[in-house]
Design an enzyme around this catalytic site. Structure first.
Site, short mmCIF file in Angstrom:
data_model
loop_
_atom_site.label_atom_id
_atom_site.label_comp_id
_atom_site.label_asym_id
_atom_site.label_seq_id
_atom_site.Cartn_x
_atom_site.Cartn_y
_atom_site.Cartn_z
N ASP A 1 0.84 -1.20 0.00
CA ASP A 1 0.00 0.00 0.00
C ASP A 1 0.87 1.25 0.00
O ASP A 1 2.00 1.24 0.51
CB ASP A 1 -0.89 0.05 1.25
CG ASP A 1 -1.87 -1.09 1.34
OD1 ASP A 1 -2.11 -1.75 0.31
OD2 ASP A 1 -2.40 -1.32 2.44
N ALA A 2 0.33 2.33 -0.51
CA ALA A 2 1.07 3.59 -0.53
C ALA A 2 1.52 4.00 0.87
O ALA A 2 2.63 4.50 1.06
CB ALA A 2 0.22 4.69 -1.16
#
Length: 227
Positions: free
Chosen positions: A58-59
């Protein structure tokens, strides 16, 4: 400009393992903002071809991210990840403590979307099987350090499983009410082990925790835990 060279934790003829910073997506999304892939030219290490992602983070998640340096490497890594041979260990700092010191979260996850909230993952019997093992390492004052081992690889799996347990990750922006004074998600891909070579030991890489994680550990009197 992001400099990837200091983030390289390991590389050999087949793979590169990066210590991904929190807050940057690994590939281009709808926003069109900078992503990690934009900088892969910096870490070709003499090969004509750019490395490519072997999996995703995930970012907002930091830590070990594996790249393949050419198609043969990516095919081999694809088999390792699809057959669940990669051993991944995450660290999470949560609000609240699970009832048990260690355990297994076995809750199926389904991707849902709406015009109002966009997409998200939720616990649903119609979803895909999703299993995460956890262990409480320590904590105090409502904040706890957990070691997480996902046995499946669903999107946002650890985040949703911990929220469902009543122990959302500190700084969680999507599956809990976010603390106003916490701008970072406290989820870190700490370690990855890959049986990449038949005649050698597994590749074992550990990523140092980022600064915001260190600060939280210090507040919990766990500042020397990973030193």
């Amino acid at each position: 400009m992001l400099d990837l060279a200091p983030l390289v934790l390991f590389h050999d003829p087949l793979i590169i393992v990066l210590n991904k910073p929190a807050g940057i997506p690994v590939h281009v999304g709808p926003s069109g903002k900078d992503c990690l892939e934009d900088y892969f030219d910096q870490i070709r290490f003499g090969l004509p071809r750019l490395p490519a992602l072997a999996h995703r983070l995930d970012a907002d998640t930091s830590g070990c991210l594996v790249l393949g340096r050419h198609p043969k490497a990516l095919r081999r890594l694809g088999r390792i990840f699809s057959q669940r041979q990669a051993q991944k260990t995450y660290l999470a700092i949560t609000k609240n403590r699970p009832e048990q010191t260690e355990g297994r979260i076995d809750l199926p996850l389904l991707k849902v979307s709406s015009k109002a909230k966009g997409w998200r993952m939720q616990v649903d019997e119609a979803g895909k099987p999703s299993i995460t093992e956890y262990r409480v390492l320590g904590g105090q004052d409502g904040r706890y350090l957990l070691e997480m081992s996902p046995l499946t690889g669903r999107t946002h799996q650890i985040r949703v499983h911990l929220a469902a347990l009543g122990c959302p990750i500190l700084g969680e922006p999507k599956y809990a009410d976010r603390d106003q004074d916490e701008s970072h998600l406290h989820l870190h891909s700490r370690r990855i082990r890959l049986p990449l070579y038949a005649n050698k030991g597994e590749i074992d890489v550990i990523a140092p925790v980022p600064k915001h994680f260190e600060k939280a550990l210090n507040r919990m009197a766990l500042g020397n835990f990973f030193r």
